[in-house]
Design a protein around this motif. Structure first.
Motif, PDB file in Angstrom:
ATOM      1  N   LEU A 124      -5.771 -15.527 -59.997  1.00  9.16           N
ATOM      2  CA  LEU A 124      -6.344 -15.304 -61.319  1.00  9.16           C
ATOM      3  C   LEU A 124      -7.304 -14.127 -61.276  1.00  9.16           C
ATOM      4  CD1 LEU A 124      -7.229 -18.994 -62.283  1.00  9.16           C
ATOM      5  CD2 LEU A 124      -5.068 -17.772 -62.650  1.00  9.16           C
ATOM      6  N   SER A 125      -7.287 -13.303 -62.322  1.00  6.43           N
ATOM      7  CA  SER A 125      -8.215 -12.174 -62.364  1.00  6.43           C
ATOM      8  C   SER A 125      -8.465 -11.750 -63.804  1.00  6.43           C
ATOM      9  CB  SER A 125      -7.675 -10.984 -61.561  1.00  6.43           C
ATOM     10  OG  SER A 125      -6.489 -10.493 -62.159  1.00  6.43           O
ATOM     11  N   ILE A 126      -9.612 -11.144 -64.022  1.00  5.86           N
ATOM     12  CA  ILE A 126      -9.923 -10.500 -65.299  1.00  5.86           C
ATOM     13  C   ILE A 126      -9.872  -8.998 -65.065  1.00  5.86           C
ATOM     14  CG2 ILE A 126     -11.712 -10.077 -67.021  1.00  5.86           C
ATOM     15  CD1 ILE A 126     -12.595 -12.952 -66.689  1.00  5.86           C
ATOM     16  N   ILE A 177      -1.898 -13.927 -62.514  1.00  6.91           N
ATOM     17  CA  ILE A 177      -2.195 -14.045 -63.950  1.00  6.91           C
ATOM     18  C   ILE A 177      -3.495 -13.307 -64.222  1.00  6.91           C
ATOM     19  CG2 ILE A 177      -2.507 -15.599 -65.909  1.00  6.91           C
ATOM     20  CD1 ILE A 177      -1.206 -17.815 -64.256  1.00  6.91           C
ATOM     21  N   SER A 178      -3.440 -12.306 -65.113  1.00  8.04           N
ATOM     22  CA  SER A 178      -4.615 -11.504 -65.440  1.00  8.04           C
ATOM     23  C   SER A 178      -4.849 -11.523 -66.939  1.00  8.04           C
ATOM     24  CB  SER A 178      -4.429 -10.050 -64.980  1.00  8.04           C
ATOM     25  OG  SER A 178      -4.217  -9.977 -63.594  1.00  8.04           O
ATOM     26  N   GLY A 179      -6.080 -11.318 -67.311  1.00  9.07           N
ATOM     27  CA  GLY A 179      -6.424 -11.211 -68.721  1.00  9.07           C
ATOM     28  C   GLY A 179      -7.487 -10.167 -68.936  1.00  9.07           C
ATOM     29  N   PHE A 190      -6.266 -19.017 -56.119  1.00 13.88           N
ATOM     30  CA  PHE A 190      -7.331 -18.084 -55.769  1.00 13.88           C
ATOM     31  C   PHE A 190      -8.026 -17.623 -57.047  1.00 13.88           C
ATOM     32  CE2 PHE A 190      -8.848 -13.698 -55.437  1.00 13.88           C
ATOM     33  CZ  PHE A 190      -9.751 -13.807 -54.389  1.00 13.88           C
ATOM     34  N   HIS A 191      -9.345 -17.651 -56.985  1.00  7.06           N
ATOM     35  CA  HIS A 191     -10.094 -17.121 -58.127  1.00  7.06           C
ATOM     36  C   HIS A 191     -11.364 -16.450 -57.644  1.00  7.06           C
ATOM     37  CE1 HIS A 191     -13.444 -20.018 -58.148  1.00  7.06           C
ATOM     38  NE2 HIS A 191     -12.557 -20.947 -57.841  1.00  7.06           N
ATOM     39  N   THR A 192     -11.920 -15.623 -58.515  1.00  7.15           N
ATOM     40  CA  THR A 192     -13.216 -15.009 -58.263  1.00  7.15           C
ATOM     41  C   THR A 192     -14.262 -15.769 -59.059  1.00  7.15           C
ATOM     42  OG1 THR A 192     -13.002 -13.476 -60.114  1.00  7.15           O
ATOM     43  CG2 THR A 192     -12.087 -12.768 -57.974  1.00  7.15           C
TER      44      THR A 192
END
Length: 719
Positions: free
Chosen positions: A60-62, A83-85, A23-25
């Motif tokens: 995934l996320s920022i 997993i975030s950054g 999953f991603h934005t």
């Protein structure tokens, strides 16, 4: 192989029961694409991308609200991995860390390693929050020219981070534009205006710098740094006003730092960076630098054979670093990590990297520019860049374990032999305690870790490595890279040994005729061709190409071999040459081989003093003497002022001939000058004495504080 993720004995994802998805934005699409690219390249399959959050996903996320721009965070429960950054770059590093944990390793810009061909695992109920030990990390090696390698290790880039980089005084105020009409803008150095630096106290100088910086910042306002740094030289202004500031704020650097600091105050919204280099290496006294001025300390003259923290020869560097940490909160470090004069010769310093970087972190260094061989694949570069990239993230890695792991991954069945080769190089260097200079060479270490005996041992180890992977083309090519490093070292050393054992020339007949060693020139040609096939465009920082190297080799073959007609004589050095450039001593001047254009090989040099050499001619009929001198003005090597030849008779010195050299002219090429002295009635003398008079003053274009002229000589040919 199925893409199946496990925890330690606890199942997280089982592909046979359900589909693992991603999953991603929109903000994380690039990171998602990268992750799928990695899976595809290594595993041959990708993950389904879902637009909906659900179980059994990698999400995934920022998250810039709770994470800074260099931090990533990984969390897993029994269903998902998140997993975030704090930024795109941090997220990409988080993805790389995740892949490393499940067993996918990015070794080089071209190579991957998969730890298991069975099942990939990642633990449930796992949490890690991490940021690199240095906020700025630039690795000047081939890997950082590859986007995927750079993203994997969260590396910085000069092109994107700097709109203005490196030595920039010439760029901000070009001498070609200003010097002729306004010489007062430039340094008054050793009594003359010199375009190699600026006058710091001239108001117009600052106005020009400010105007140019404004223009550059407008072109790229988002750049992280703008370098305002001295040229690559030791020239500084000695006018009365600048010297007053030097006296107040620190010798030859005071005015420099007042100028840079004041300029930074003009641009409070931008980060200026300046190199602490050569005569500006020491921090200023009584001056705290402003918040937006970053300093990059560049200790170019440090022993690379021992760690900074341990070597007594690095005590001065440690003191300087400590003083810098008191002067600025924005301290960066320029680390020189290869041998710039010979990219393909062994330079065993990898064992120092972990202790060095751990020491830098503890000393308050915030960022590192690790200068390697740029985009050139130098000796052991794959291992170097892998270790350095990991150290920039975490200085506490176990170096020995990481070295062994990499060699096992990269060299396959030859790994045990390559590790043996690496360890022997390292231990031989450490046991010799030899000083490793970044402008070292294979000849200078001929009595230490690159001795003929050690070279023979290395050769046998590489033979074993070659045999271990003889059926594996990819691994054989990697071993060939190590083989050609030994070849290059042998080529360079064979010039030094000349007509002696291990030399490039061998005796052809009882008549003392020498010829090039059989097959040696072909080996040099093969070396040249192989580097060209790999796309190597230079073998040293000075730009010598493989083709140029081979051309010089063929010139040496024809030039260096002195005729057997030259008389065998004994000579004595009545004044000693420089300790650094003493070659083979007196024997080197009559060994039957002329030195060529590399001042490191076989030349004898006298620095700042004259030479007196005695030649035993008793019983010989001498007609003339040929002397060969080197001129390399970049390294302050000039022809001497004059030569005097005298004979000794009954204890008295009798003048025979004097030869004066012409006035110097500026010359950027390397030249060899040969001079001939005639001798009459040599039977009247037991000895001849050569007096070579050095130049007392440097020419204006190479005049530098505390520098003296050197002349170099080889060979003394007696006919």
């Amino acid at each position: 192989m199925s893409l199946t993720l496990y925890s330690q004995n606890i199942l997280i994802f089982e592909a046979d029961e359900f589909q693992l998805s991603l999953f991603h934005t929109e903000a994380t699409k690039q990171a998602s694409d990268d992750l799928n690219h990695y899976f595809s390249e290594v595993l041959g399959q990708t993950i389904e991308v879902s637009a909906v959050e659900k179980n059994h996903q990698i999400l995934l996320s920022i998250n810039s609200k709770t994470l800074n721009e260099i931090t990533f965070e990984i969390y897993s429960d029994q269903d998902n991995i998140r997993i975030s950054g704090g930024s795109q770059k941090a997220l990409q590093r988080g993805i790389a860390f995740f892949l490393e944990e499940i067993g996918i390793i990015k070794m080089t810009e071209n190579d991957w390693f998969l730890k298991s061909d069975q099942k990939l695992s990642f633990p449930a109920f796992y949490h890690k929050k991490s940021e690199p030990d240095f906020i700025y990390r630039y690795l000047y090696y081939p890997g950082n020219f590859d986007e995927k390698f750079s993203n994997w290790y969260q590396l910085n880039h000069i092109k994107s981070d700097f709109n203005l980089w490196g030595h920039t005084f010439d760029k901000l105020m070009p001498p070609a534009e200003y010097f002729e009409k306004q010489p007062e803008l430039f340094a008054l150095y050793e009594g003359e205006r010199n375009p190699s630096s600026i006058c710091y106290t001239n108001r117009k100088t600052k106005a020009i710098f400010k105007k140019e910086l404004n223009k550059i910042i407008k072109q790229n306002p988002n750049a992280e740094f703008f370098s305002v740094s001295q040229n690559d030289d030791t020239v500084y202004c000695q006018c009365q006003k600048c010297e007053q500031l030097n006296l107040e704020y620190g010798e030859e650097r005071g005015a420099h730092y007042v100028f840079i600091n004041d300029l930074a105050k003009e641009f409070p919204a931008n980060n200026l960076l300046s190199l602490a280099y050569l005569h500006t290496s020491q921090p200023p006294e009584n001056l705290h630098l402003v918040h937006n001025l970053y300093m990059m300390y560049c200790p170019i003259s440090v022993n690379r054979g021992r760690s900074f923290a341990e070597d007594s020869r690095s005590a001065g560097m440690r003191t300087t670093l400590k003083n810098w940490s008191k002067t600025t909160e924005n301290l960066l470090f320029w680390d020189y990590t290869v041998q710039f004069s010979d990219y393909f010769s062994a330079f065993p310093n990898i064992h120092t990297f972990q202790k060095n970087y751990d020491y830098l972190k503890s000393a308050g260094v915030k960022g590192v520019f690790s200068q390697g061989s740029a985009d050139i694949p130098s000796h052991f570069y794959e291992l170097r860049q892998y270790i350095l990239a990991n150290l920039m993230q975490n200085t506490e890695i176990n170096l020995d374990v990481e070295i062994k792991n990499f060699i096992d991954m990269y060299y396959g069945n030859a790994a045990v032999h390559v590790l043996n080769y690496f360890n022997r190089l390292t231990s031989n260097q450490m046991n010799s305690n030899s000083y490793l200079d970044i402008y070292d060479n294979p000849v200078r270490q001929i009595k230490t870790f690159l001795s003929p005996e050690n070279m023979s041992e290395y050769n046998q180890i590489i033979l074993n490595a070659e045999a271990a992977v003889s059926e594996d083309k990819k691994m054989s090519k990697r071993i060939k890279d190590l083989r050609l490093s030994l070849e290059y070292t042998y080529f360079q050393q064979s010039k030094y040994f000349g007509k002696d054992q291990h030399g490039m020339f061998v005796k052809e007949s009882p008549e003392e005729t020498y010829t090039i060693r059989p097959n040696l020139t072909k080996r040099v040609k093969d070396f040249k061709n192989y580097l060209n096939e790999k796309g190597v465009y230079e073998i040293s920082e000075m730009g010598l190409s493989p083709d140029d190297y081979y051309q010089r080799w063929t010139e040496i073959v024809n030039y260096a071999n002195i005729s057997p007609k030259a008389l065998k004589v004994d000579i004595k050095l009545l004044t000693q040459p420089s300790e650094v450039y003493d070659g083979k001593g007196a024997y080197g001047l009559v060994d039957g081989v002329r030195a060529y254009k590399d001042f490191n090989i076989n030349w004898l040099g006298w620095y700042g003093n004259d030479a007196e050499i005695q030649i035993d001619v008793e019983g010989l009929q001498v007609k003339y003497i040929r002397l060969n001198f080197l001129e390399n003005q970049r390294h302050w090597i000039f022809t001497p002022q004059s030569i005097r030849l005298s004979g000794i008779k009954d204890g008295q010195k009798i003048k025979i001939e004097t030869l004066n050299f012409p006035e110097l002219t500026e010359n950027k090429t390397i030249e060899i000058s040969s001079k001939t002295l005639s001798v009459q009635d040599s039977n009247n003398f037991n000895d001849l004495v050569l007096e070579i008079i050095n130049r007392k003053d440097l020419p204006p274009w190479r005049k530098r504080k505390n520098k003296k002229a050197m002349f170099m000589i080889d060979e003394i040919e007696i006919y």
